[in-house]
Design a protein around this motif. Structure first.
Motif, short mmCIF file in Angstrom:
data_model
loop_
_atom_site.label_atom_id
_atom_site.label_comp_id
_atom_site.label_asym_id
_atom_site.label_seq_id
_atom_site.Cartn_x
_atom_site.Cartn_y
_atom_site.Cartn_z
N PRO A 27 0.84 -1.21 0.00
CA PRO A 27 0.00 0.00 0.00
C PRO A 27 0.86 1.25 0.00
O PRO A 27 1.97 1.27 0.54
CB PRO A 27 -0.80 -0.12 1.30
N LEU A 37 -5.74 3.41 6.25
CA LEU A 37 -6.37 2.97 5.00
C LEU A 37 -7.63 2.15 5.25
O LEU A 37 -8.47 2.03 4.38
CB LEU A 37 -5.37 2.17 4.17
N ILE A 69 -4.84 -1.38 7.39
CA ILE A 69 -5.26 -1.82 6.07
C ILE A 69 -6.39 -2.82 6.26
O ILE A 69 -6.47 -3.49 7.30
CB ILE A 69 -4.11 -2.47 5.27
N TYR A 75 -2.97 -7.47 -0.49
CA TYR A 75 -1.75 -6.96 -1.10
C TYR A 75 -0.76 -8.06 -1.46
O TYR A 75 0.20 -7.79 -2.18
CB TYR A 75 -1.07 -5.97 -0.15
#
Length: 274
Positions: A27, A37, A69, A75
């Motif tokens: 990220p 996030l 996140i 990811y």
């Protein structure tokens, strides 16, 4: 028969599941202190945490970065564990000083129900139990009650208190050091002679400077070359407008990163789940 076999083979190839594509991406973390996030914190909470982290950075020169996140699996599907992903994310972002490696990253992916405090490589193994205490005592109880924001804020404060209480000492740090001058009798004599020379030089030089200034003033007075007033040019529009001034990372907590950032982690830290 050949036609039937061809059709069956085509159907098998069409309906067979395709192999999973490998991916690793990290990220974007532009903020120096808080990158929420996953939207765990509301605006006042986010600004409160940012203010505390920035004040700590300015006081101790140690950067602590908070990252949330949704899930680390969004990811990467190549990292064998959450801890491995946290280590690589820390190094990819370069948290803390590149010389001291004293940065700290708190990573919270609510979708994975995990939390990680990742330490820079300057922290010894004795710091891992301290980080585990921060997670177990100040974060997980709130997380289990569904109070994510409160757990993060309590964890950040406990983490800063832990970092401020215990001094960071390690032989693995690559901080550029400057040698200190050892005080010896010979060194004291040399220093005293040097100081005497400076004082004598000033005593001799100052009268010459005063006489020269008086002579120059008298010469200008009788020759008509009076010094003209200096006019400062009018400041431009950009000088008066704060929007066009550059700020360091200490002045603006929203900057991408400072020149000294680029720290590395060897994998030390602690994790928790709920």
């Amino acid at each position: 028969m050949l036609l039937i076999l061809s059709v069956v083979a085509g159907l098998i190839l069409t309906l067979a599941p395709s192999p999973i594509q490998a991916y690793v991406r990290f990220p974007d973390l532009p903020d120096t202190y808080v990158n929420d996030l996953a939207k765990v914190l509301d605006y006042p909470q986010r600004e409160q945490v940012r203010s505390e982290l920035q004040a700590f950075h300015q006081r101790t020169n140690q950067q602590v970065l908070l990252v949330t996140i949704p899930s680390y699996r969004d990811y990467s599907n190549q990292h064998p564990s959450f801890e491995a992903f946290a280590t690589d994310l820390f190094n990819h972002r370069g948290v803390g000083s590149r010389w001291r490696n004293d940065g700290v990253m708190m990573l919270v992916p609510p979708g994975d129900r995990k939390v990680r405090i990742q330490l820079g490589s300057a922290y010894g193994s004795g710091w891992n139990p301290r980080m585990q205490t921060v997670i177990d005592r100040y974060m997980l109880p709130d997380f289990r009650r569904g109070q994510m924001a409160q757990g993060i804020m309590n964890g950040v404060r406990a983490l800063l208190n832990e970092l401020g209480t215990h001094q960071l000492t390690t032989s693995g740090s690559t901080v550029p050091s400057t040698s200190t001058y050892a005080s010896t009798p010979a060194g004291n004599i040399i220093t005293g002679i040097f100081i005497v020379i400076i004082i004598v030089g000033l005593i001799i030089l100052i009268p010459f400077i005063i006489v020269f200034a008086i002579v120059k003033f008298i010469f200008n007075l009788f020759s008509g070359n009076r010094p003209q007033p200096q006019y400062r040019s009018r400041p431009s529009y950009y000088d008066d407008d704060d929007r066009y001034r550059s700020y360091s990372s200490y002045d603006d907590s929203y900057s991408s990163r400072s020149d000294d950032e680029g720290g590395h982690s060897s994998g030390g830290g602690a994790s928790g789940s709920w």
